[in-house]
Design a protein around this motif. Sequence first.
Motif, PDB file in Angstrom:
ATOM      1  N   THR A   1       1.542  -1.158 -22.961  1.00  0.00           N
ATOM      2  CA  THR A   1       1.366  -0.295 -21.722  1.00  0.00           C
ATOM      3  C   THR A   1       2.043  -1.126 -20.633  1.00  0.00           C
ATOM      4  O   THR A   1       2.005  -0.462 -19.440  1.00  0.00           O
ATOM      5  CB  THR A   1      -0.238  -0.247 -21.526  1.00  0.00           C
ATOM      6  N   ILE A   2       2.687  -2.079 -20.864  1.00  0.00           N
ATOM      7  CA  ILE A   2       3.155  -2.870 -19.634  1.00  0.00           C
ATOM      8  C   ILE A   2       4.661  -2.690 -19.509  1.00  0.00           C
ATOM      9  O   ILE A   2       5.354  -2.705 -20.597  1.00  0.00           O
ATOM     10  CB  ILE A   2       2.848  -4.416 -20.078  1.00  0.00           C
TER      11      ILE A   2
ATOM     12  N   ASP B   1     -10.607 -16.386 -14.590  1.00  0.00           N
ATOM     13  CA  ASP B   1      -9.291 -16.749 -15.662  1.00  0.00           C
ATOM     14  C   ASP B   1      -8.908 -18.163 -15.937  1.00  0.00           C
ATOM     15  O   ASP B   1      -9.113 -18.741 -16.835  1.00  0.00           O
ATOM     16  CB  ASP B   1      -8.119 -15.806 -15.165  1.00  0.00           C
TER      17      ASP B   1
ATOM     18  N   THR C   1      -0.385 -11.138 -21.558  1.00  0.00           N
ATOM     19  CA  THR C   1      -1.298 -10.141 -20.852  1.00  0.00           C
ATOM     20  C   THR C   1      -2.517  -9.890 -22.010  1.00  0.00           C
ATOM     21  O   THR C   1      -2.490  -9.988 -23.059  1.00  0.00           O
ATOM     22  CB  THR C   1      -0.753  -9.102 -20.438  1.00  0.00           C
ATOM     23  N   ARG C   2      -3.787  -9.854 -21.009  1.00  0.00           N
ATOM     24  CA  ARG C   2      -5.020  -9.538 -21.779  1.00  0.00           C
ATOM     25  C   ARG C   2      -4.929  -8.022 -22.267  1.00  0.00           C
ATOM     26  O   ARG C   2      -5.437  -7.515 -23.124  1.00  0.00           O
ATOM     27  CB  ARG C   2      -5.892  -9.467 -20.747  1.00  0.00           C
ATOM     28  N   ARG C   3      -4.062  -7.268 -21.455  1.00  0.00           N
ATOM     29  CA  ARG C   3      -4.050  -5.653 -21.801  1.00  0.00           C
ATOM     30  C   ARG C   3      -3.117  -5.558 -23.095  1.00  0.00           C
ATOM     31  O   ARG C   3      -2.667  -6.245 -23.515  1.00  0.00           O
ATOM     32  CB  ARG C   3      -3.350  -5.127 -20.554  1.00  0.00           C
ATOM     33  N   ASP C   4      -3.162  -4.354 -23.478  1.00  0.00           N
ATOM     34  CA  ASP C   4      -2.012  -4.017 -24.708  1.00  0.00           C
ATOM     35  C   ASP C   4      -0.680  -4.068 -24.130  1.00  0.00           C
ATOM     36  O   ASP C   4       0.024  -3.224 -23.160  1.00  0.00           O
ATOM     37  CB  ASP C   4      -2.320  -2.328 -25.109  1.00  0.00           C
TER      38      ASP C   4
ATOM     39  N   THR D   1       0.706 -10.176 -26.391  1.00  0.00           N
ATOM     40  CA  THR D   1      -0.671 -10.583 -25.846  1.00  0.00           C
ATOM     41  C   THR D   1      -0.998 -12.055 -25.667  1.00  0.00           C
ATOM     42  O   THR D   1      -0.121 -12.816 -25.952  1.00  0.00           O
ATOM     43  CB  THR D   1      -1.537 -10.173 -27.400  1.00  0.00           C
TER      44      THR D   1
END
Lengths: 327, 327
Positions: free
Chosen positions: B40-41, B74, B34-37, B51
């Motif tokens: 937090t998933i 994307d 994921t592109r997010r941290d 990542t």
Amino acid sequence: MKIRVGIVGYGNLGKGVENVISYNEDMELVGVFTRRDPSTIKTKTNIPAYTLEDAQNMKDDIDVMILCGGSAKDLPEQTPLFAKSFNVVDSFDTHANIPEHFKRVDDACRASNHVGIVSVGWDPGLFSLQRLYGEAILPQGNVQTFWGKGVSQGHSDAIRRVEGVKDARQYTIPIQETLDKVRSGNNSEFTAREKHLRECYVVVEDGADKKVIEETIKTMPNYFADYETIVHFISEEELQRDHQGLPHGGVVLHTANTGFDNEHKQVIEYKLDLDSNPEFTSSVLVAYARAAYRLANEKQFGCKSVFEVAPVYLHASSVEELRKKLL
Amino acid sequence: MKIRVGIVGYGNLGKGVENVISYNEDMELVGVFTRRDPSTIKTKTNIPAYTLEDAQNMKDDIDVMILCGGSAKDLPEQTPLFAKSFNVVDSFDTHANIPEHFKRVDDACRASNHVGIVSVGWDPGLFSLQRLYGEAILPQGNVQTFWGKGVSQGHSDAIRRVEGVKDARQYTIPIQETLDKVRSGNNSEFTAREKHLRECYVVVEDGADKKVIEETIKTMPNYFADYETIVHFISEEELQRDHQGLPHGGVVLHTANTGFDNEHKQVIEYKLDLDSNPEFTSSVLVAYARAAYRLANEKQFGCKSVFEVAPVYLHASSVEELRKKLL
């Protein structure tokens, strides 16, 4: 250069191939090969007729032979035989014997460097493809096949063998209520009687006992005993007037649930509604004849079913064109 | 050994893959990228999150990456990038840009000896396959695609960009009367307006001018101007309560005539009725991930579309088993 096609057997299916080949600009018909005396055959489009033996002298003139005989006696013998000299396509449809038939055609193809594609049509064929795609995509689901409304040649023949019967036509009809249940996601196993009914139009000899005939039909094992069967007695004129077509069709329904709580119903439905069963089956055979020709050019010799042929081989256009236009 | 799968992007589609992989006993999930941290998933099935960069260190742990990002931003970047290190499958669905996307993924795959399968899903995807099979079998015929009833994300987003709109959901609905015409063999070219209508559920900001908003939506070029568009203004509560699902579906109808006098109508109909569009699309992606893995094992490197993948690659069973059971 066009793909040069031969037809073995000039019945309903052979005539169907003769018709539908005309819609395919990249293909041409070389001749019809028949067990009958060729001089007695008048083809619809004036294609020459030959004996089965003549084919041996025409190996260089034909790219693919389409075998249009019956699954009971013709194809088990003819497909492996012709595979020694030609790329072949057939519509062998005795489901239980497919693996054995496949093996014999595969052996002949590999020994002679040809391609065979067997059991091509709509069932087996397009319906089989839908069952495979459905199960591959939703393996947790349930697939059901319904046939009809359409004429079953096998069941019509079975009625004709009953004493006192002159002629008959049998329609297989899916039961709407069960279809609707499956469509709405009911994954029960339904019995033969719950899925289809059988409607029979029967012409009898003068003086025949209709009561006995009706009883004989309705209790015939395998063919009718497990179904609700309706028998209508009609005149020869009515049979000629109202029941000469060969319509058929059916539905493959795949249903499954997805979601972490199984909360989402997913339904895939594939339906054929065919005015002419033989002309549609022929259409499928001709598309797979194109595939056989191309696979042979790539030296992918051996026997295949519709499962092993990538879709792109069936269409006359290039793969780049298809990705651009149809994807 | 199971096929080890990675998910890139953890939105609706990524969650769908996480769900449907569990129905496939020959596959297992390695992780979500994921592109997010990642901290937090919280994945539904406790699969670890990483990542995008982490993926580079896991080349030996993953057999196929399923790219679950969007087609606008994307996938054009991610699919070719990941194809340098992994076999990849994506659902790129911007029809006009497919050839260009295909080329970029193909180049990456060939340079690195990987397999890519792009534009997988139901349209493009299964609907494309039906268009190809239909045209190949009945080239003289006519194919029509209808979409819905279902939520169009693109159209919902377009409404959300209108000033004064807080949230919106747009349903694409096929027009039954036209569907019935096509089904009955009417091969006319129908206009956009004749084929689909668009029904919009819109939540507005306090004090917004509904009349202006409705007019702005109905006259929006490309999205709504060519259609009959119905606009309902509802409360935020109603939107949350009644319009959270992502159902979709549609029909591919191919009709043609056969017979020496064109006397026989033949209709092929393929219909999807999906409670969850992303979970169904994910189901298709996972089946093609299996195909990508197998094609890579056979060293058939490069990019492919659904057209170039033989059906047998999708199903977990052996080809002998499939010929026996499903043909």
